[in-house]
Design a protein around this motif. Sequence first.
Motif, PDB file in Angstrom:
ATOM      1  N   UNK A   1       0.834  -1.202   0.000  1.00  0.00           N
ATOM      2  CA  UNK A   1       0.000   0.000   0.000  1.00  0.00           C
ATOM      3  C   UNK A   1       0.869   1.252   0.000  1.00  0.00           C
TER       4      UNK A   1
ATOM      5  N   UNK B   1       0.413   3.384   3.133  1.00  0.00           N
ATOM      6  CA  UNK B   1       1.112   2.827   4.294  1.00  0.00           C
ATOM      7  C   UNK B   1       2.623   2.990   4.184  1.00  0.00           C
TER       8      UNK B   1
ATOM      9  N   UNK C   1      -0.052  -8.959   4.877  1.00  0.00           N
ATOM     10  CA  UNK C   1      -0.930  -9.283   3.755  1.00  0.00           C
ATOM     11  C   UNK C   1      -0.482  -8.556   2.501  1.00  0.00           C
TER      12      UNK C   1
ATOM     13  N   UNK D   1      -3.086  -5.526   9.754  1.00  0.00           N
ATOM     14  CA  UNK D   1      -4.301  -4.841  10.180  1.00  0.00           C
ATOM     15  C   UNK D   1      -5.208  -5.802  10.946  1.00  0.00           C
ATOM     16  N   UNK D   2      -4.859  -7.073  10.908  1.00  0.00           N
ATOM     17  CA  UNK D   2      -5.735  -8.060  11.533  1.00  0.00           C
ATOM     18  C   UNK D   2      -5.065  -8.705  12.736  1.00  0.00           C
TER      19      UNK D   2
ATOM     20  N   UNK E   1      -1.736  -2.694  12.777  1.00  0.00           N
ATOM     21  CA  UNK E   1      -1.968  -1.448  12.042  1.00  0.00           C
ATOM     22  C   UNK E   1      -3.272  -0.834  12.520  1.00  0.00           C
ATOM     23  N   UNK E   2      -3.437   0.480  12.470  1.00  0.00           N
ATOM     24  CA  UNK E   2      -2.467   1.436  11.958  1.00  0.00           C
ATOM     25  C   UNK E   2      -1.313   1.649  12.933  1.00  0.00           C
ATOM     26  N   UNK E   3      -0.116   1.680  12.373  1.00  0.00           N
ATOM     27  CA  UNK E   3       1.081   1.797  13.191  1.00  0.00           C
ATOM     28  C   UNK E   3       1.211   3.227  13.714  1.00  0.00           C
TER      29      UNK E   3
ATOM     30  N   UNK F   1      -5.608 -11.601  -1.323  1.00  0.00           N
ATOM     31  CA  UNK F   1      -6.226 -11.093  -0.110  1.00  0.00           C
ATOM     32  C   UNK F   1      -6.013 -12.120   0.978  1.00  0.00           C
ATOM     33  N   UNK F   2      -5.857 -11.670   2.173  1.00  0.00           N
ATOM     34  CA  UNK F   2      -5.777 -12.603   3.272  1.00  0.00           C
ATOM     35  C   UNK F   2      -7.201 -12.918   3.668  1.00  0.00           C
TER      36      UNK F   2
ATOM     37  N   UNK G   1     -10.624 -13.259   5.366  1.00  0.00           N
ATOM     38  CA  UNK G   1     -11.223 -12.306   6.316  1.00  0.00           C
ATOM     39  C   UNK G   1     -11.364 -12.910   7.701  1.00  0.00           C
ATOM     40  N   UNK G   2     -11.111 -12.111   8.670  1.00  0.00           N
ATOM     41  CA  UNK G   2     -11.294 -12.546  10.058  1.00  0.00           C
ATOM     42  C   UNK G   2     -12.166 -11.519  10.751  1.00  0.00           C
TER      43      UNK G   2
ATOM     44  N   UNK H   1     -13.439  -8.770  13.262  1.00  0.00           N
ATOM     45  CA  UNK H   1     -12.726  -7.680  13.914  1.00  0.00           C
ATOM     46  C   UNK H   1     -12.631  -7.953  15.403  1.00  0.00           C
TER      47      UNK H   1
END
Lengths: 156, 257
Positions: free
Chosen positions: B41, B44, B96, B125-126, B146-148, B235-236, B238-239, B241
């Motif tokens: 990204x 990022x 990811x 992020x996850x 993330x966000x760092x 894509x990783x 989805x998990x 939140x």
Amino acid sequence: MDSLVAQLQMQYRNYVLSLYQQGFLDDQFTELKSLQDDGSPDFVSEVLSLFFDDCVKLVGNMARALDQTGTVDFSQVGASVHQLKGSSSSVGAKRVKGLCINFKELCEAKNYEGCVRCLQQVDIEYKTLKAKLQDMFNLEKQIVQAGGIVPQVDIK
Amino acid sequence: MASDGGVSCLRSSEMLNVGIGGMEPPPLDLDEVHVLAVDDSLVDRIVIERLLRITSCKVTAVDSGWRALELLGLDNEKASVELQRLKVDMIITDYCMPGMTGYELLKKIKESSSFRQVPVVIMSSENVLTRIDMCLEEGAEDFLLKPVKLADVKRLRNCLSGDVKLSNGNKRKLPEDSVTVVQASLPPPPPTPQPSLMTLSTDSSDSSPPLSPVEVFSSPLSSLGDDDVLTSSPECSPTPEESPIRRQKMGSPGLDQ
């Protein structure tokens, strides 16, 4: 002159506070602001500009992926949503990020209508944020041009 | 060469550099900490680069694991040429990424004789505990959610500078000896939910509290079967939140998340 600066500063404070209160921005945006200084005075606007470029690109990808006559590849849509969720999170675009979270679930559920609706919302939301931030940056410019300093806004 | 004591402008040429995935880095002052940042990204990359520069690091940012390996001279089977090898004090990578995940990049780095000592930090992020544990077991120094934030990067930087400045003549001492490492000696996770006790043995006086068994199993075990961790899917998987838990390994005592 002084009262103009004071007026603009107050306007700016109120505006920024409202952006947080209305959920447009979260503390990651505050974090980005804290990384800006005299050496890098445009850091926030540069990052946000890149973010909005990302929005255009990713929304385009999602629209194309959803526009397949035949079977829609939801994982493809989901991949773009994941990216947008990431960058919106990194800049503090709270509402956009929230929509992406919903959007992800809709992709997983392969809910076509839901995805289309959500995409429309994402489109509106990032454009709204873009306009709001533009107004914010304009206020900053006006303050500086009037000889004042852009105040640090304390977000409780 | 101008000393990059703290803050520096992200000049447009640098942004271009960051944007197109990293070109030949400028000559480095050996006293400076050099970090290789990897993230697909652009947003990022810009942010992490800024965070690192503020903490007085030299940064090279690339957009993929492949480019990172290329820069490190690890992209082919032949032994890396000394002259072309990049001096790197830390590698920080997104988890990811399309093509090669941060985990796969981590593995390749740890398999290399030249760079296995370099601390590798994973960002994601996850907040997936199995993912975190896998990375730590593979030798990642730390895992950032993330966000760092600047506080995260400062913490990493403090650990590094403690090593780099060690003795006179050996400013590039390898960090392995002094960095506190939590050995996550977890057995492979069971396929069905088990309320059994797990222990994390620590080798150091790391001040972060060990995870309780409840925490270890708090992520849904349905994520165990995911092959997002090992395959290079764009894509990783989805998990759900979860509330972010910043896991600390390179901890400075007294620092909160």
